[in-house]
Design a protein around this motif. Structure first.
Motif, PDB file in Angstrom:
ATOM      1  N   ASP A 213       8.705  54.383  14.428  1.00 50.82           N
ATOM      2  CA  ASP A 213       9.834  54.491  13.500  1.00 50.82           C
ATOM      3  C   ASP A 213      11.048  54.948  14.303  1.00 50.82           C
ATOM      4  O   ASP A 213      11.136  56.107  14.708  1.00 50.82           O
ATOM      5  N   TRP A 214      11.985  54.043  14.528  1.00 50.99           N
ATOM      6  CA  TRP A 214      13.125  54.370  15.384  1.00 50.99           C
ATOM      7  C   TRP A 214      14.080  55.352  14.734  1.00 50.99           C
ATOM      8  O   TRP A 214      14.949  55.921  15.424  1.00 50.99           O
ATOM      9  N   ALA A 218      13.769  61.359  18.946  1.00 52.74           N
ATOM     10  CA  ALA A 218      13.246  60.836  20.207  1.00 52.74           C
ATOM     11  C   ALA A 218      11.978  61.550  20.640  1.00 52.74           C
ATOM     12  O   ALA A 218      11.042  60.923  21.148  1.00 52.74           O
ATOM     13  N   ILE A 221       9.024  60.134  18.851  1.00 53.85           N
ATOM     14  CA  ILE A 221       8.675  58.804  19.341  1.00 53.85           C
ATOM     15  C   ILE A 221       7.928  58.898  20.667  1.00 53.85           C
ATOM     16  O   ILE A 221       6.923  58.220  20.882  1.00 53.85           O
ATOM     17  N   THR A 236       6.342  48.085  18.339  1.00 47.14           N
ATOM     18  CA  THR A 236       7.504  47.822  17.511  1.00 47.14           C
ATOM     19  C   THR A 236       7.605  46.313  17.338  1.00 47.14           C
ATOM     20  O   THR A 236       6.673  45.582  17.698  1.00 47.14           O
ATOM     21  N   PRO A 259      19.582  53.857  15.478  1.00 47.35           N
ATOM     22  CA  PRO A 259      18.127  53.747  15.588  1.00 47.35           C
ATOM     23  C   PRO A 259      17.674  52.306  15.833  1.00 47.35           C
ATOM     24  O   PRO A 259      18.020  51.406  15.078  1.00 47.35           O
ATOM     25  N   GLY A 260      16.955  52.095  16.920  1.00 42.81           N
ATOM     26  CA  GLY A 260      16.446  50.782  17.274  1.00 42.81           C
ATOM     27  C   GLY A 260      17.396  49.934  18.091  1.00 42.81           C
ATOM     28  O   GLY A 260      16.986  48.934  18.687  1.00 42.81           O
ATOM     29  N   VAL A 271      16.987  52.597  24.019  1.00 35.50           N
ATOM     30  CA  VAL A 271      16.824  52.322  22.596  1.00 35.50           C
ATOM     31  C   VAL A 271      17.272  53.550  21.823  1.00 35.50           C
ATOM     32  O   VAL A 271      16.897  54.685  22.158  1.00 35.50           O
ATOM     33  N   THR A 273      17.450  56.220  18.698  1.00 35.92           N
ATOM     34  CA  THR A 273      16.481  56.851  17.802  1.00 35.92           C
ATOM     35  C   THR A 273      17.250  57.686  16.776  1.00 35.92           C
ATOM     36  O   THR A 273      18.477  57.637  16.706  1.00 35.92           O
ATOM     37  N   GLY A 309      12.565  46.875  15.912  1.00 37.74           N
ATOM     38  CA  GLY A 309      12.175  47.335  14.578  1.00 37.74           C
ATOM     39  C   GLY A 309      12.001  46.183  13.637  1.00 37.74           C
ATOM     40  O   GLY A 309      12.461  45.054  13.888  1.00 37.74           O
TER      41      GLY A 309
END
Length: 310
Positions: A213-214, A218, A221, A236, A259-260, A271, A273, A309
């Motif tokens: 889940d972006w 961080a 993740i 992803t 995000p993403g 990327v 987040t 995503g």
């Protein structure tokens, strides 16, 4: 003591080796899961524990279910004093638990009562634990709830994957299990009931649990990627196809990204987040081998504004 060892995957082999090497006990037989299909040809392959036992000339039992009467009859015939267990992979019924006079003793890869269940190492990393370990306990009916004989602790390193940590725990736990067998034999070791507080559960990690889940921070993740490596593998979606994230690193000072959102440099990919960016180091596109993220990005020619995503 006469032992019947129960285990299946590679992580159980160091404990089996430690017991085979002991001059105080005899591993009379091994119980493991039946041969399973593996590889592209899906041919039946024996478990790592079965292969190690066969190489050592030890009898191997592969019941489809541990309540099968032919298995129970053979277990009673062997007459083990104790049955050490490491990641066997099947629920032991009461009728089997009653066979050895000193019970079945499980090596579990957490500091009980924390992380009872099938995936303690993965959950420990994903939760951000700084210390974990392994425990030996007497198996009773109930999920990893029996009284504990002993523990060994292990630091969770900031770069550990679940594979890294489990490998270290497998070897540290092997020594613990052998020492537990010694202590049970000479009567110096007594199992202590687990406390009623501090209980946490570690169910099997699903593929959906590994879906990144972006919008999450961080740090979260990073923990998901490490906790799900090597299996089931964090993932992803990019351009409608699944992209596995093999490793990432935190980049707290990188420019803000949504995000993403992807940002591609000459030798790096970033990327966004829910907090700051992360840098994927290795990825695995669907149907391909793992590759450096920068090489992947050059190959797919990421356009401005593209994102990871669903």
């Amino acid at each position: 003591m006469k032992l019947v060892f129960a285990g299946t995957p590679e992580v159980a082999v160091p404990a089996l080796d430690a017991l085979i090497a002991s001059d105080r006990h005899e591993v009379a037989a091994v119980v493991t899961r039946p041969d399973a299909p593996a590889g592209r040809g899906r041919r039946l392959v024996a478990s790592p524990v079965a292969e190690r036992a066969e190489a050592a000339g030890i009898e191997v039992l592969k019941p489809r279910r541990p309540r099968d009467e032919d298995f129970l009859a053979r277990l009673r015939e062997i007459g083990p004093d104790c049955c050490p267990v490491v990641a066997y992979g099947a629920l032991l019924p009461r009728v089997a638990l009653d066979v050895p006079a000193r019970g079945w003793v499980n090596l579990h890869f957490s500091l009980l009562p924390a992380w009872r269940g099938a995936a303690p190492v993965q959950h420990s990393i994903m939760a951000g634990d700084e210390i974990t370990g392994a425990s030996t306990f007497l198996i009773e009916e109930g999920l990893d709830a029996g009284p504990v004989y002993g523990t060994v602790t292990e630091e969770v390193r900031s770069t550990d994957t679940s594979g890294d940590l489990l490998t270290r725990l497998a070897f540290a736990g092997a020594g613990l299990l052998a020492a537990t067998m010694d202590g049970i034999e000479d009567g110096a070791l007594k199992a202590v009931p687990q406390p009623s507080d501090g209980i946490s559960l570690a169910p099997k990690i699903t593929v959906e649990d590994a879906h990144v889940d972006w919008a999450a921070p961080a740090l979260r993740i990073d923990r998901v990627v490490r906790g799900c490596t090597p299996a089931p593998g964090a993932w992803t979606v990019f351009r409608g196809e699944r992209l596995k994230l093999v490793s990432v690193q935190l980049v707290p000072d990188h420019a803000e990204l949504a995000p993403g959102e992807l940002s591609v440099g000459k030798n790096n990919v970033y990327v966004g987040t829910g907090s700051h960016a992360v840098e994927p180091l290795w990825v695995q596109p669907q149907g391909k081998k793992p590759m450096r993220a920068a090489d992947w990005a050059r190959g797919v020619r990421i356009a401005p504004g593209e994102a990871l995503g669903a």
